[in-house]
Design a protein around this motif. Sequence first.
Motif, short mmCIF file in Angstrom:
data_model
loop_
_atom_site.label_atom_id
_atom_site.label_comp_id
_atom_site.label_asym_id
_atom_site.label_seq_id
_atom_site.Cartn_x
_atom_site.Cartn_y
_atom_site.Cartn_z
N UNK A 83 -5.87 0.15 1.50
CA UNK A 83 -5.35 -1.20 1.72
C UNK A 83 -6.19 -2.24 1.00
N UNK A 84 -7.49 -2.14 1.11
CA UNK A 84 -8.36 -3.10 0.44
C UNK A 84 -8.24 -2.98 -1.08
N UNK A 85 -8.10 -1.76 -1.58
CA UNK A 85 -7.92 -1.56 -3.01
C UNK A 85 -6.62 -2.19 -3.50
N UNK A 86 -5.57 -2.05 -2.71
CA UNK A 86 -4.28 -2.65 -3.08
C UNK A 86 -4.38 -4.17 -3.12
N UNK A 87 -5.17 -4.73 -2.25
CA UNK A 87 -5.31 -6.19 -2.19
C UNK A 87 -6.34 -6.72 -3.19
N UNK A 88 -7.08 -5.82 -3.84
CA UNK A 88 -8.15 -6.23 -4.75
C UNK A 88 -7.63 -6.53 -6.15
N UNK A 147 9.80 -6.40 -13.49
CA UNK A 147 9.33 -5.02 -13.58
C UNK A 147 7.86 -4.90 -13.24
N UNK A 148 7.07 -5.89 -13.62
CA UNK A 148 5.64 -5.89 -13.25
C UNK A 148 5.49 -6.05 -11.74
N UNK A 149 6.29 -6.94 -11.15
CA UNK A 149 6.22 -7.16 -9.71
C UNK A 149 6.60 -5.89 -8.96
N UNK A 150 7.55 -5.15 -9.46
CA UNK A 150 7.96 -3.90 -8.80
C UNK A 150 6.79 -2.93 -8.69
N UNK A 151 5.98 -2.85 -9.74
CA UNK A 151 4.80 -1.98 -9.71
C UNK A 151 3.81 -2.46 -8.65
N UNK A 152 3.59 -3.77 -8.59
CA UNK A 152 2.66 -4.32 -7.60
C UNK A 152 3.18 -4.09 -6.17
N UNK A 153 4.46 -4.31 -5.96
CA UNK A 153 5.05 -4.11 -4.63
C UNK A 153 4.96 -2.64 -4.23
N UNK A 154 5.14 -1.74 -5.18
CA UNK A 154 5.03 -0.30 -4.89
C UNK A 154 3.61 0.05 -4.47
N UNK A 155 2.63 -0.55 -5.10
CA UNK A 155 1.22 -0.30 -4.73
C UNK A 155 0.95 -0.78 -3.31
N UNK A 156 1.44 -1.97 -2.98
CA UNK A 156 1.26 -2.49 -1.62
C UNK A 156 1.99 -1.62 -0.60
N UNK A 157 3.15 -1.12 -0.95
CA UNK A 157 3.92 -0.26 -0.05
C UNK A 157 3.18 1.07 0.19
#
Length: 110
Positions: A9-14, A47-57
């Motif tokens: 979680x912290x890595x995703x938020x970093x 498309x960039x946002x999709x990658x970020x949202x997938x990481x958070x998910x």
Amino acid sequence: MENDAAISALGALAQSTRLDAFRLLVRHEPEGLAAGEVAKALDVPQNTMSVHLATLARAGLIRSERRSRIINYRANLDQLKALTLFLVKDCCGGKAELCAPLIAELNPCC
């Protein structure tokens, strides 16, 4: 929460865009936002946002639900609570009075 989940979680938020996206989704609870709205609000290509949202998910910080052709994202407040508690559980060696200022800062919003 276990160490590995907290690290995930912290890595995703970093990362700046993911942190901004997560905070945006927290502000839009309980309705959430469509992926395109998140991208537009943060001025990030979809498309960039999709990658970020997938990481958070994957980190369990957000959830998605399909509404016909649109994927709506919401912050996982249970995971946020678990992460926050993980970080402060042993606050000040169990001396609750030392953590009072931290609790007081959280209290007005919730």
